[in-house]
Write a protein that holds these residues in place. Structure first.
Motif, PDB file in Angstrom:
ATOM      1  N   GLN A 147       0.838  -1.197   0.000  1.00 50.75           N
ATOM      2  CA  GLN A 147       0.000   0.000   0.000  1.00 50.75           C
ATOM      3  C   GLN A 147       0.872   1.245   0.000  1.00 50.75           C
ATOM      4  O   GLN A 147       1.822   1.343   0.766  1.00 50.75           O
ATOM      5  N   LEU A 148       0.520   2.181  -0.854  1.00 51.40           N
ATOM      6  CA  LEU A 148       1.277   3.419  -0.973  1.00 51.40           C
ATOM      7  C   LEU A 148       0.653   4.514  -0.123  1.00 51.40           C
ATOM      8  O   LEU A 148      -0.563   4.706  -0.150  1.00 51.40           O
ATOM      9  N   THR A 149       1.521   5.224   0.613  1.00 51.90           N
ATOM     10  CA  THR A 149       1.129   6.454   1.296  1.00 51.90           C
ATOM     11  C   THR A 149       1.760   7.598   0.511  1.00 51.90           C
ATOM     12  O   THR A 149       2.987   7.648   0.357  1.00 51.90           O
ATOM     13  N   PHE A 150       0.906   8.493   0.003  1.00 50.59           N
ATOM     14  CA  PHE A 150       1.369   9.553  -0.877  1.00 50.59           C
ATOM     15  C   PHE A 150       1.569  10.870  -0.137  1.00 50.59           C
ATOM     16  O   PHE A 150       0.862  11.173   0.833  1.00 50.59           O
ATOM     17  N   GLY A 151       2.508  11.681  -0.649  1.00 47.13           N
ATOM     18  CA  GLY A 151       2.587  13.077  -0.252  1.00 47.13           C
ATOM     19  C   GLY A 151       1.488  13.853  -0.946  1.00 47.13           C
ATOM     20  O   GLY A 151       0.745  13.307  -1.764  1.00 47.13           O
ATOM     21  N   LYS A 152       1.399  15.140  -0.645  1.00 44.92           N
ATOM     22  CA  LYS A 152       0.313  15.956  -1.189  1.00 44.92           C
ATOM     23  C   LYS A 152       0.582  16.457  -2.604  1.00 44.92           C
ATOM     24  O   LYS A 152      -0.313  17.019  -3.240  1.00 44.92           O
ATOM     25  N   GLY A 153       1.790  16.274  -3.085  1.00 44.56           N
ATOM     26  CA  GLY A 153       2.077  16.633  -4.458  1.00 44.56           C
ATOM     27  C   GLY A 153       2.764  17.978  -4.629  1.00 44.56           C
ATOM     28  O   GLY A 153       2.618  18.878  -3.792  1.00 44.56           O
ATOM     29  N   THR A 154       3.523  18.088  -5.706  1.00 49.54           N
ATOM     30  CA  THR A 154       4.190  19.338  -6.096  1.00 49.54           C
ATOM     31  C   THR A 154       3.861  19.622  -7.545  1.00 49.54           C
ATOM     32  O   THR A 154       4.128  18.782  -8.410  1.00 49.54           O
ATOM     33  N   LYS A 155       3.272  20.784  -7.782  1.00 49.02           N
ATOM     34  CA  LYS A 155       2.962  21.160  -9.158  1.00 49.02           C
ATOM     35  C   LYS A 155       4.157  21.889  -9.738  1.00 49.02           C
ATOM     36  O   LYS A 155       4.518  22.984  -9.302  1.00 49.02           O
ATOM     37  N   LEU A 156       4.783  21.253 -10.728  1.00 54.06           N
ATOM     38  CA  LEU A 156       5.973  21.811 -11.371  1.00 54.06           C
ATOM     39  C   LEU A 156       5.593  22.489 -12.685  1.00 54.06           C
ATOM     40  O   LEU A 156       4.919  21.881 -13.521  1.00 54.06           O
ATOM     41  N   SER A 157       6.044  23.702 -12.848  1.00 58.16           N
ATOM     42  CA  SER A 157       5.870  24.417 -14.112  1.00 58.16           C
ATOM     43  C   SER A 157       7.251  24.788 -14.625  1.00 58.16           C
ATOM     44  O   SER A 157       8.013  25.468 -13.932  1.00 58.16           O
ATOM     45  N   VAL A 158       7.572  24.323 -15.825  1.00 58.09           N
ATOM     46  CA  VAL A 158       8.852  24.642 -16.451  1.00 58.09           C
ATOM     47  C   VAL A 158       8.573  25.647 -17.563  1.00 58.09           C
ATOM     48  O   VAL A 158       7.853  25.346 -18.517  1.00 58.09           O
ATOM     49  N   ILE A 159       9.121  26.828 -17.420  1.00 59.12           N
ATOM     50  CA  ILE A 159       8.832  27.895 -18.380  1.00 59.12           C
ATOM     51  C   ILE A 159       9.972  28.032 -19.384  1.00 59.12           C
ATOM     52  O   ILE A 159      11.140  27.929 -19.037  1.00 59.12           O
ATOM     53  N   PRO A 160       9.610  28.263 -20.642  1.00 57.62           N
ATOM     54  CA  PRO A 160      10.634  28.332 -21.703  1.00 57.62           C
ATOM     55  C   PRO A 160      11.597  29.508 -21.499  1.00 57.62           C
ATOM     56  O   PRO A 160      11.264  30.501 -20.879  1.00 57.62           O
TER      57      PRO A 160
END
Lengths: 115, 114
Positions: free
Chosen positions: B101-114
């Motif tokens: 069973q996986l326990t997840f973190g809350k996540g990171t939204k990554l935006s890579v800008i040109p």
């Protein structure tokens, strides 16, 4: 190899209505998981099946949620009656038993909106 | 409660830069640490994973660094590209106990800008 299939992809219902989601895991994967992913959070495990038996359903709100996996393949997750806080994406994942590190493969999810 | 804490919540990186996402865990019984990548409208996809017997694992532009004593692990994305823009989740499980069973973190939204 086909991935995990889920349907429907989107569902909008009113509170107190019922809804069901369907999942078809990767062929040969004995273990199946249902996760709930609320917007802005990581997936949270609801229930884990191995073949057609329940391994863990400790985080499943059993007063309104139910799940079954007949014949150890497809699975359905049902909510009855739905509440506003059930709005989320419901993800199904599958993995091989006793192989590797139990890598889980996720389906695209069903986005549920309860109004 | 078993927890995996993830930071930052969001990250903006210039194309070609290094993206770094950090996670910390509490339960020392965790022994498998995967990272998942999720694009909008898609399910999470396994990106790279590590076990605590090694301190680093590299696959292409993606590297996991693991610090067992500090109970921390991080994902480094080298030469970040706009196509890397997605939400990244760290997770943990206890495979040696037979629990996958996986326990997840809350996540990171990554935006890579040109």
């Amino acid at each position: 190899e086909a991935g995990v299939a889920q349907s429907p992809r989107y569902k909008i219902i009113e509170k107190r209505q019922s809804v069901a989601f369907w999942c078809n895991p990767i062929s040969g994967h004995a273990t199946l998981y249902w996760y709930q992913q609320i917007l802005g959070q990581g997936p949270k495990l609801l229930i884990q099946f191995q073949n057609n038996g329940v391994v863990d359903d400790s985080q499943l709100p059993k007063d309104r949620f139910s799940a079954e996996r007949l014949k150890g393949v497809d699975s359905t997750l049902k909510i009855q009656p739905a509440k506003l806080e059930d709005s989320a994406v419901y993800l199904c994942a599958s993995s091989l038993v006793g192989r590797g590190l139990g890598e889980q493969y996720f389906g695209p999810g069903t986005r549920l909106t309860v109004t | 409660q078993q927890q995996v804490k993830q930071s930052p919540q969001s990250l903006i990186v210039q194309k070609g830069g290094i993206s770094i996402i950090n996670c910390a865990y509490e339960n020392t019984a965790f022994d498998y640490f995967p990272w998942y990548q999720q694009f909008p409208g898609k399910g999470p996809a396994l990106l790279i994973a590590i076990r605590p017997d090694v301190s680093e694992k590299k696959e292409g532009r993606f590297t996991i660094s693991f610090n067992k004593s500090a109970k921390q692990f991080s994902l480094h994305i080298m030469d970040s590209q706009p196509g890397d823009s997605a939400t990244y989740f760290c997770a943990a499980s206890m495979v040696s106990t037979g629990s996958y069973q996986l326990t997840f973190g809350k996540g990171t939204k990554l935006s890579v800008i040109p």
